[in-house]
Design a protein around this motif. Structure first.
Motif, mmCIF file in Angstrom:
data_model
loop_
_atom_site.group_PDB
_atom_site.id
_atom_site.type_symbol
_atom_site.label_atom_id
_atom_site.label_comp_id
_atom_site.label_asym_id
_atom_site.label_seq_id
_atom_site.Cartn_x
_atom_site.Cartn_y
_atom_site.Cartn_z
ATOM 1 N N THR A 199 -6.972 3.442 45.832
ATOM 2 C CA THR A 199 -5.885 3.215 45.463
ATOM 3 C C THR A 199 -4.786 4.127 44.583
ATOM 4 O OG1 THR A 199 -5.375 1.799 44.609
ATOM 5 C CG2 THR A 199 -5.380 1.118 46.835
ATOM 6 N N GLU A 200 -5.246 5.337 43.675
ATOM 7 C CA GLU A 200 -4.944 5.982 42.412
ATOM 8 C C GLU A 200 -6.270 6.875 42.537
ATOM 9 O OE1 GLU A 200 -2.863 4.563 39.394
ATOM 10 O OE2 GLU A 200 -1.917 2.292 40.220
ATOM 11 N N GLY A 201 -5.973 8.190 42.507
ATOM 12 C CA GLY A 201 -7.280 8.920 42.330
ATOM 13 C C GLY A 201 -7.756 8.937 43.134
ATOM 14 N N VAL A 202 -6.701 8.861 44.682
ATOM 15 C CA VAL A 202 -7.490 9.761 45.389
ATOM 16 C C VAL A 202 -8.271 10.467 45.432
ATOM 17 C CG1 VAL A 202 -7.521 9.372 48.091
ATOM 18 C CG2 VAL A 202 -6.510 8.279 46.643
ATOM 19 N N THR A 203 -7.663 11.793 44.785
ATOM 20 C CA THR A 203 -7.731 13.243 45.005
ATOM 21 C C THR A 203 -8.791 13.747 43.922
ATOM 22 O OG1 THR A 203 -5.100 14.160 44.066
ATOM 23 C CG2 THR A 203 -6.961 15.886 43.582
ATOM 24 N N PHE A 204 -9.107 12.862 42.972
ATOM 25 C CA PHE A 204 -10.580 13.322 41.941
ATOM 26 C C PHE A 204 -11.108 12.987 42.802
ATOM 27 C CE2 PHE A 204 -7.090 12.782 38.583
ATOM 28 C CZ PHE A 204 -7.624 14.683 38.404
ATOM 29 N N VAL A 205 -11.378 11.280 43.776
ATOM 30 C CA VAL A 205 -12.245 10.988 44.995
ATOM 31 C C VAL A 205 -12.602 12.615 45.403
ATOM 32 C CG1 VAL A 205 -13.011 8.946 46.110
ATOM 33 C CG2 VAL A 205 -11.652 8.160 44.416
ATOM 34 N N ARG A 206 -11.921 12.818 45.930
ATOM 35 C CA ARG A 206 -12.041 13.887 46.755
ATOM 36 C C ARG A 206 -13.175 15.106 46.829
ATOM 37 N NH1 ARG A 206 -8.302 15.844 52.246
ATOM 38 N NH2 ARG A 206 -9.389 16.831 53.035
ATOM 39 N N LEU A 207 -12.536 15.277 45.609
ATOM 40 C CA LEU A 207 -13.335 16.608 44.174
ATOM 41 C C LEU A 207 -14.715 16.104 44.926
ATOM 42 C CD1 LEU A 207 -10.727 17.205 41.437
ATOM 43 C CD2 LEU A 207 -11.604 19.279 43.534
ATOM 44 N N ALA A 208 -14.791 14.884 43.600
ATOM 45 C CA ALA A 208 -16.277 14.489 43.615
ATOM 46 C C ALA A 208 -16.869 14.835 45.409
ATOM 47 C CB ALA A 208 -16.112 13.143 43.358
ATOM 48 N N GLU A 209 -16.423 13.727 45.993
ATOM 49 C CA GLU A 209 -16.961 14.374 47.747
ATOM 50 C C GLU A 209 -17.349 15.960 47.530
ATOM 51 O OE1 GLU A 209 -16.075 12.876 52.099
ATOM 52 O OE2 GLU A 209 -14.272 12.979 50.996
ATOM 53 N N ASN A 210 -16.241 16.488 47.661
ATOM 54 C CA ASN A 210 -16.934 18.136 48.254
ATOM 55 C C ASN A 210 -17.738 18.914 46.856
ATOM 56 O OD1 ASN A 210 -14.645 17.737 50.203
ATOM 57 N ND2 ASN A 210 -13.157 18.742 48.523
ATOM 58 N N ALA A 211 -17.677 18.186 45.869
ATOM 59 C CA ALA A 211 -18.723 19.190 44.689
ATOM 60 C C ALA A 211 -20.125 18.401 44.996
ATOM 61 C CB ALA A 211 -18.150 18.194 43.219
ATOM 62 N N GLY A 212 -20.056 17.249 45.494
ATOM 63 C CA GLY A 212 -21.238 16.495 45.700
ATOM 64 C C GLY A 212 -22.116 17.446 47.665
#
Length: 380
Positions: A357-370
Protein backbone atom coordinates in the motif's frame (compact mmCIF):
# COMPACT_ATOMS: atom_id res chain seq x y z
CA UNK A 1 18.35 13.56 -8.31
CA UNK A 2 15.17 11.54 -7.88
CA UNK A 3 15.60 10.04 -11.35
CA UNK A 4 19.23 9.14 -10.60
CA UNK A 5 18.15 7.51 -7.34
CA UNK A 6 15.74 5.33 -9.30
CA UNK A 7 18.60 4.29 -11.61
CA UNK A 8 20.84 3.34 -8.69
CA UNK A 9 17.98 1.44 -7.03
CA UNK A 10 17.21 -0.38 -10.26
CA UNK A 11 20.89 -1.24 -10.69
CA UNK A 12 21.05 -2.54 -7.15
CA UNK A 13 18.01 -4.76 -7.77
CA UNK A 14 19.55 -6.01 -11.01
CA UNK A 15 22.76 -6.99 -9.24
CA UNK A 16 20.78 -8.62 -6.44
CA UNK A 17 18.69 -10.56 -8.95
CA UNK A 18 21.57 -11.79 -11.14
CA UNK A 19 24.31 -12.34 -8.58
CA UNK A 20 24.50 -13.80 -5.11
CA UNK A 21 27.38 -12.15 -3.37
CA UNK A 22 31.02 -11.81 -4.34
CA UNK A 23 31.25 -15.48 -5.25
CA UNK A 24 29.38 -15.04 -8.55
CA UNK A 25 32.50 -15.59 -10.70
CA UNK A 26 33.52 -18.50 -8.54
CA UNK A 27 30.12 -20.15 -9.02
CA UNK A 28 30.32 -19.56 -12.75
CA UNK A 29 33.76 -21.19 -12.93
CA UNK A 30 32.48 -24.02 -10.75
CA UNK A 31 29.59 -24.67 -13.13
CA UNK A 32 31.93 -24.63 -16.12
CA UNK A 33 34.15 -27.14 -14.35
CA UNK A 34 31.12 -29.29 -13.64
CA UNK A 35 30.07 -29.14 -17.29
CA UNK A 36 33.50 -30.36 -18.33
CA UNK A 37 32.94 -33.49 -16.26
CA UNK A 38 29.37 -33.84 -17.48
CA UNK A 39 27.81 -33.49 -14.04
CA UNK A 40 27.88 -31.55 -10.77
CA UNK A 41 27.75 -33.13 -7.35
CA UNK A 42 25.11 -30.51 -6.43
CA UNK A 43 23.07 -30.98 -9.59
CA UNK A 44 19.41 -30.23 -9.00
CA UNK A 45 20.12 -28.09 -5.93
CA UNK A 46 20.68 -24.78 -7.74
CA UNK A 47 18.65 -21.61 -6.79
CA UNK A 48 15.93 -20.58 -9.23
CA UNK A 49 13.73 -17.47 -9.42
CA UNK A 50 10.30 -18.41 -10.68
CA UNK A 51 8.60 -16.19 -13.23
CA UNK A 52 6.68 -13.32 -11.65
CA UNK A 53 8.50 -13.46 -8.30
CA UNK A 54 10.07 -10.19 -7.17
CA UNK A 55 12.68 -10.53 -4.46
CA UNK A 56 13.07 -7.58 -2.06
CA UNK A 57 14.67 -8.23 1.30
CA UNK A 58 12.97 -6.81 4.38
CA UNK A 59 15.78 -4.35 5.10
CA UNK A 60 15.55 -3.05 1.53
CA UNK A 61 11.79 -2.66 1.85
CA UNK A 62 12.21 -0.71 5.08
CA UNK A 63 14.80 1.61 3.54
CA UNK A 64 12.59 2.27 0.52
CA UNK A 65 9.42 2.79 2.54
CA UNK A 66 7.64 -0.25 1.12
CA UNK A 67 4.76 -1.15 3.41
CA UNK A 68 2.09 -3.83 3.21
CA UNK A 69 -1.40 -4.01 4.68
CA UNK A 70 -3.26 -7.20 5.52
CA UNK A 71 -6.54 -7.30 3.69
CA UNK A 72 -9.70 -7.50 5.78
CA UNK A 73 -13.25 -6.80 4.61
CA UNK A 74 -14.39 -3.27 5.40
CA UNK A 75 -17.71 -1.49 5.16
CA UNK A 76 -17.60 0.38 1.92
CA UNK A 77 -20.64 2.02 0.43
CA UNK A 78 -20.38 3.07 -3.18
CA UNK A 79 -20.24 6.86 -2.84
CA UNK A 80 -22.42 9.30 -4.71
CA UNK A 81 -20.18 11.29 -7.03
CA UNK A 82 -21.09 14.93 -7.55
CA UNK A 83 -19.55 18.18 -8.70
CA UNK A 84 -18.68 20.87 -6.18
CA UNK A 85 -17.92 24.57 -6.54
CA UNK A 86 -15.74 26.60 -4.18
CA UNK A 87 -17.36 29.76 -2.84
CA UNK A 88 -16.41 32.22 -0.13
CA UNK A 89 -17.95 31.83 3.30
CA UNK A 90 -19.95 35.04 3.83
CA UNK A 91 -19.28 34.97 7.59
CA UNK A 92 -15.55 35.30 6.89
CA UNK A 93 -15.84 38.11 4.37
CA UNK A 94 -15.41 41.78 5.10
CA UNK A 95 -16.02 44.84 2.94
CA UNK A 96 -13.67 47.81 3.05
CA UNK A 97 -15.75 51.00 3.09
CA UNK A 98 -14.85 54.64 2.66
CA UNK A 99 -15.14 56.60 5.97
CA UNK A 100 -15.64 59.90 4.12
CA UNK A 101 -15.89 61.35 0.66
CA UNK A 102 -12.70 62.09 -1.21
CA UNK A 103 -9.86 60.55 -3.21
CA UNK A 104 -8.42 57.14 -2.28
CA UNK A 105 -4.73 56.82 -1.56
CA UNK A 106 -3.57 53.25 -0.84
CA UNK A 107 -0.56 52.40 1.30
CA UNK A 108 2.45 50.73 -0.31
CA UNK A 109 1.93 47.04 -1.07
CA UNK A 110 -1.85 47.15 -0.91
CA UNK A 111 -3.23 45.11 -3.82
CA UNK A 112 -5.37 42.01 -4.37
CA UNK A 113 -3.62 39.08 -2.71
CA UNK A 114 -2.03 41.15 0.07
CA UNK A 115 -2.46 39.82 3.61
CA UNK A 116 -3.91 42.21 6.19
CA UNK A 117 -4.92 42.06 9.84
CA UNK A 118 -8.11 43.38 11.39
CA UNK A 119 -7.84 47.13 12.00
CA UNK A 120 -4.60 47.55 10.06
CA UNK A 121 -4.27 50.60 7.84
CA UNK A 122 -4.86 50.08 4.12
CA UNK A 123 -4.83 53.70 2.99
CA UNK A 124 -6.62 57.00 3.53
CA UNK A 125 -9.13 59.38 1.98
CA UNK A 126 -7.85 62.84 1.07
CA UNK A 127 -9.65 65.99 -0.05
CA UNK A 128 -6.47 67.84 -0.99
CA UNK A 129 -6.88 69.63 -4.30
CA UNK A 130 -10.65 69.31 -4.22
CA UNK A 131 -13.23 72.08 -3.90
CA UNK A 132 -13.29 73.22 -0.28
CA UNK A 133 -9.67 72.25 0.31
CA UNK A 134 -8.29 69.49 2.50
CA UNK A 135 -11.03 68.87 5.09
CA UNK A 136 -8.67 66.98 7.39
CA UNK A 137 -6.22 69.86 7.48
CA UNK A 138 -9.05 72.34 8.14
CA UNK A 139 -10.39 70.15 10.97
CA UNK A 140 -6.93 69.99 12.57
CA UNK A 141 -6.60 73.81 12.44
CA UNK A 142 -10.07 74.25 13.97
CA UNK A 143 -9.30 71.78 16.75
CA UNK A 144 -5.97 73.39 17.63
CA UNK A 145 -7.59 76.83 17.80
CA UNK A 146 -10.50 75.61 19.97
CA UNK A 147 -8.10 73.89 22.38
CA UNK A 148 -5.99 77.01 22.78
CA UNK A 149 -9.13 79.03 23.50
CA UNK A 150 -10.26 76.59 26.22
CA UNK A 151 -6.79 76.67 27.80
CA UNK A 152 -6.80 80.50 27.75
CA UNK A 153 -10.28 80.82 29.24
CA UNK A 154 -9.56 78.21 31.92
CA UNK A 155 -6.84 80.46 33.40
CA UNK A 156 -9.05 83.57 33.26
CA UNK A 157 -11.98 81.70 34.80
CA UNK A 158 -9.88 80.80 37.83
CA UNK A 159 -9.31 84.53 38.39
CA UNK A 160 -13.01 85.36 37.85
CA UNK A 161 -12.56 87.28 34.59
CA UNK A 162 -14.64 84.84 32.49
CA UNK A 163 -18.23 83.79 33.08
CA UNK A 164 -19.25 80.18 33.33
CA UNK A 165 -21.30 80.58 30.17
CA UNK A 166 -18.35 81.84 28.13
CA UNK A 167 -16.15 78.97 29.32
CA UNK A 168 -18.81 76.34 28.63
CA UNK A 169 -19.26 77.69 25.10
CA UNK A 170 -15.52 77.36 24.46
CA UNK A 171 -15.61 73.76 25.73
CA UNK A 172 -18.53 73.02 23.41
CA UNK A 173 -16.59 74.48 20.48
CA UNK A 174 -13.64 72.22 21.37
CA UNK A 175 -15.86 69.12 21.46
CA UNK A 176 -17.32 70.02 18.09
CA UNK A 177 -13.83 70.49 16.65
CA UNK A 178 -12.74 67.16 18.16
CA UNK A 179 -15.67 65.36 16.55
CA UNK A 180 -14.87 66.99 13.25
CA UNK A 181 -11.25 65.90 13.57
CA UNK A 182 -12.35 62.38 14.47
CA UNK A 183 -14.26 62.33 11.25
CA UNK A 184 -11.10 63.45 9.56
CA UNK A 185 -9.07 60.80 11.37
CA UNK A 186 -11.67 58.41 10.06
CA UNK A 187 -10.23 59.17 6.65
CA UNK A 188 -7.87 56.32 7.43
CA UNK A 189 -9.06 53.16 5.62
CA UNK A 190 -8.69 50.00 7.71
CA UNK A 191 -9.17 46.26 7.18
CA UNK A 192 -12.49 44.99 8.58
CA UNK A 193 -11.19 41.42 9.16
CA UNK A 194 -7.91 39.54 9.03
CA UNK A 195 -7.30 37.74 5.78
CA UNK A 196 -6.40 38.43 2.16
CA UNK A 197 -7.56 41.31 -0.01
CA UNK A 198 -9.60 39.58 -2.71
CA UNK A 199 -10.53 42.66 -4.72
CA UNK A 200 -10.32 46.46 -4.84
CA UNK A 201 -13.25 48.40 -6.28
CA UNK A 202 -11.33 51.62 -7.00
CA UNK A 203 -7.86 52.50 -8.15
CA UNK A 204 -5.30 54.86 -6.71
CA UNK A 205 -6.70 58.41 -6.72
CA UNK A 206 -10.25 57.28 -7.43
CA UNK A 207 -13.09 59.31 -5.95
CA UNK A 208 -15.52 57.73 -3.50
CA UNK A 209 -18.45 58.92 -1.43
CA UNK A 210 -18.68 58.19 2.29
CA UNK A 211 -19.81 54.58 2.75
CA UNK A 212 -18.80 53.39 -0.74
CA UNK A 213 -17.18 49.92 -0.99
CA UNK A 214 -13.46 50.28 -1.58
CA UNK A 215 -12.60 46.57 -1.61
CA UNK A 216 -13.13 43.15 -0.05
CA UNK A 217 -11.14 41.02 2.41
CA UNK A 218 -11.60 37.26 2.59
CA UNK A 219 -10.85 35.87 6.03
CA UNK A 220 -8.71 32.82 6.79
CA UNK A 221 -10.58 29.56 6.33
CA UNK A 222 -13.20 31.30 4.25
CA UNK A 223 -13.47 28.66 1.54
CA UNK A 224 -16.72 26.76 1.40
CA UNK A 225 -17.63 23.94 -0.98
CA UNK A 226 -21.15 23.88 -2.38
CA UNK A 227 -22.21 20.48 -3.68
CA UNK A 228 -25.39 20.14 -5.71
CA UNK A 229 -27.08 16.72 -5.72
CA UNK A 230 -30.31 15.72 -7.48
CA UNK A 231 -33.37 15.88 -5.24
CA UNK A 232 -34.12 12.20 -5.87
CA UNK A 233 -30.69 11.21 -4.48
CA UNK A 234 -30.51 13.73 -1.63
CA UNK A 235 -32.06 11.32 0.89
CA UNK A 236 -29.17 8.88 0.35
CA UNK A 237 -26.63 11.45 1.56
CA UNK A 238 -28.75 13.18 4.19
CA UNK A 239 -26.77 13.65 7.39
CA UNK A 240 -23.39 13.11 5.69
CA UNK A 241 -20.61 14.44 7.92
CA UNK A 242 -17.56 14.40 5.66
CA UNK A 243 -16.80 14.16 1.96
CA UNK A 244 -13.67 13.36 -0.03
CA UNK A 245 -12.77 16.06 -2.53
CA UNK A 246 -10.44 15.79 -5.54
CA UNK A 247 -9.28 19.04 -7.15
CA UNK A 248 -7.73 19.02 -10.65
CA UNK A 249 -3.95 19.30 -10.44
CA UNK A 250 -3.78 18.34 -6.74
CA UNK A 251 -2.64 14.78 -6.07
CA UNK A 252 -3.95 14.43 -2.54
CA UNK A 253 -7.60 13.92 -1.72
CA UNK A 254 -8.97 16.56 0.67
CA UNK A 255 -11.48 15.82 3.41
CA UNK A 256 -14.23 18.43 3.74
CA UNK A 257 -16.45 18.74 6.82
CA UNK A 258 -20.20 19.24 6.52
CA UNK A 259 -21.35 22.63 7.79
CA UNK A 260 -24.91 21.39 8.18
CA UNK A 261 -26.52 17.99 7.95
CA UNK A 262 -29.41 19.37 5.92
CA UNK A 263 -29.58 20.43 2.31
CA UNK A 264 -30.94 23.74 1.10
CA UNK A 265 -32.55 24.82 -2.13
CA UNK A 266 -30.03 24.97 -4.95
CA UNK A 267 -29.77 27.72 -7.57
CA UNK A 268 -30.15 24.87 -10.09
CA UNK A 269 -33.75 23.60 -10.39
CA UNK A 270 -34.22 20.01 -9.25
CA UNK A 271 -31.12 20.00 -7.05
CA UNK A 272 -30.33 20.37 -3.36
CA UNK A 273 -27.17 22.12 -2.11
CA UNK A 274 -24.93 20.72 0.61
CA UNK A 275 -22.22 22.92 2.12
CA UNK A 276 -18.81 21.78 3.38
CA UNK A 277 -15.95 23.63 5.08
CA UNK A 278 -12.58 23.22 3.37
CA UNK A 279 -9.17 23.36 5.07
CA UNK A 280 -6.70 26.06 3.92
CA UNK A 281 -5.54 25.11 0.42
CA UNK A 282 -2.97 26.53 -1.98
CA UNK A 283 -4.02 27.20 -5.58
CA UNK A 284 -7.73 26.83 -4.74
CA UNK A 285 -9.86 29.96 -5.07
CA UNK A 286 -13.52 30.83 -5.35
CA UNK A 287 -14.88 29.50 -8.62
CA UNK A 288 -12.75 26.34 -8.56
CA UNK A 289 -14.55 23.09 -9.28
CA UNK A 290 -13.88 19.65 -7.82
CA UNK A 291 -15.08 16.07 -7.93
CA UNK A 292 -16.80 15.18 -4.66
CA UNK A 293 -17.40 11.71 -3.21
CA UNK A 294 -20.35 11.62 -0.80
CA UNK A 295 -20.45 8.41 1.29
CA UNK A 296 -23.57 6.28 1.33
CA UNK A 297 -24.32 3.61 3.91
CA UNK A 298 -25.41 0.40 2.22
CA UNK A 299 -23.93 -2.10 4.69
CA UNK A 300 -21.65 -3.87 2.16
CA UNK A 301 -18.32 -5.33 3.24
CA UNK A 302 -15.64 -5.54 0.57
CA UNK A 303 -11.87 -5.61 0.14
CA UNK A 304 -10.57 -2.15 -0.63
CA UNK A 305 -7.07 -0.75 -1.14
CA UNK A 306 -5.73 2.82 -1.39
CA UNK A 307 -6.00 4.25 -4.88
CA UNK A 308 -2.19 4.56 -5.03
CA UNK A 309 -1.83 0.79 -4.48
CA UNK A 310 -3.25 0.15 -7.95
CA UNK A 311 -0.82 0.02 -10.85
CA UNK A 312 -1.58 -0.34 -14.53
CA UNK A 313 0.30 -2.76 -16.77
CA UNK A 314 -0.70 -3.02 -20.42
CA UNK A 315 -4.22 -1.92 -19.54
CA UNK A 316 -4.59 -4.45 -16.72
CA UNK A 317 -5.07 -3.22 -13.14
CA UNK A 318 -2.60 -4.82 -10.73
CA UNK A 319 -1.56 -4.86 -7.08
CA UNK A 320 1.59 -6.30 -5.51
CA UNK A 321 1.17 -8.98 -2.86
CA UNK A 322 3.93 -10.07 -0.47
CA UNK A 323 4.25 -13.73 0.41
CA UNK A 324 3.91 -14.28 4.15
CA UNK A 325 7.26 -14.75 5.96
CA UNK A 326 9.10 -14.42 2.64
CA UNK A 327 11.07 -11.73 0.80
CA UNK A 328 9.00 -12.41 -2.31
CA UNK A 329 6.36 -10.22 -3.94
CA UNK A 330 4.07 -11.03 -6.82
CA UNK A 331 1.99 -8.98 -9.19
CA UNK A 332 -1.70 -9.91 -8.96
CA UNK A 333 -4.33 -8.77 -11.49
CA UNK A 334 -7.44 -7.23 -9.93
CA UNK A 335 -10.73 -5.75 -11.01
CA UNK A 336 -11.58 -2.37 -9.54
CA UNK A 337 -15.02 -1.22 -8.47
CA UNK A 338 -16.37 1.83 -6.69
CA UNK A 339 -14.03 4.43 -5.21
CA UNK A 340 -14.45 7.18 -2.64
CA UNK A 341 -11.38 9.04 -3.85
CA UNK A 342 -9.12 7.45 -1.22
CA UNK A 343 -10.00 3.76 -1.35
CA UNK A 344 -11.09 1.63 -4.28
CA UNK A 345 -12.98 -1.65 -4.15
CA UNK A 346 -11.04 -4.59 -5.65
CA UNK A 347 -11.69 -8.22 -6.50
CA UNK A 348 -8.99 -10.76 -7.32
CA UNK A 349 -7.30 -10.80 -3.92
CA UNK A 350 -8.28 -12.61 -0.74
CA UNK A 351 -8.69 -11.70 2.93
CA UNK A 352 -5.33 -12.07 4.66
CA UNK A 353 -3.28 -11.12 1.59
CA UNK A 354 -0.45 -8.69 2.30
CA UNK A 355 -0.93 -5.96 -0.31
CA UNK A 356 1.69 -3.28 -0.92
CA UNK A 357 0.00 0.00 0.00
CA UNK A 358 3.08 2.27 0.16
CA UNK A 359 6.19 2.28 -2.01
CA UNK A 360 4.48 0.65 -5.00
CA UNK A 361 6.80 2.52 -7.38
CA UNK A 362 9.88 0.85 -5.88
CA UNK A 363 8.35 -2.62 -6.14
CA UNK A 364 7.66 -1.98 -9.80
CA UNK A 365 11.24 -0.76 -10.28
CA UNK A 366 12.48 -3.96 -8.67
CA UNK A 367 10.24 -5.97 -10.98
CA UNK A 368 11.56 -4.18 -14.06
CA UNK A 369 15.17 -4.44 -12.87
CA UNK A 370 14.79 -8.19 -12.38
CA UNK A 371 13.51 -8.81 -15.90
CA UNK A 372 15.60 -11.55 -17.51
CA UNK A 373 17.36 -10.50 -20.76
CA UNK A 374 17.11 -12.90 -23.71
CA UNK A 375 19.59 -15.73 -23.52
CA UNK A 376 20.10 -15.24 -19.77
CA UNK A 377 19.02 -17.65 -17.06
CA UNK A 378 18.77 -17.48 -13.30
CA UNK A 379 19.72 -21.14 -12.96
CA UNK A 380 23.21 -21.32 -11.43
Amino acid sequence: MKYLSYIFIAAAFTVAGCGHGSGLDHDHDHNMHADEHGHDEHEGEGHEHHDGVIEIHDHQAEELGIKVTEMVPVEFGAPLTASGEVIYNPSSQGFISAPMSGKVSFDRGIAPGAKVTRGSRIGRITTDGMAGGDQLKAARIEYDAAKKEVDRLAALRAEGFVTVGEYNQAVANLERAKNSLSGGAGSVITAPVSGVISSLAVGEGGYVNAGDIVGEVVGDGALTLRVDVPVKESAAVAGVRTANVKFPGIDTVVEATAMSGKGTASPAPGYVSLYFALPPLDNVVAGSFAEVYLPQDNGRKVLAVPVDAITDRMGQKMVYVKEADEDHYQRVPVTTGATDGRLVEVTGINPGDLVVTEGVTFVRLAENAGATPPGHTHNH
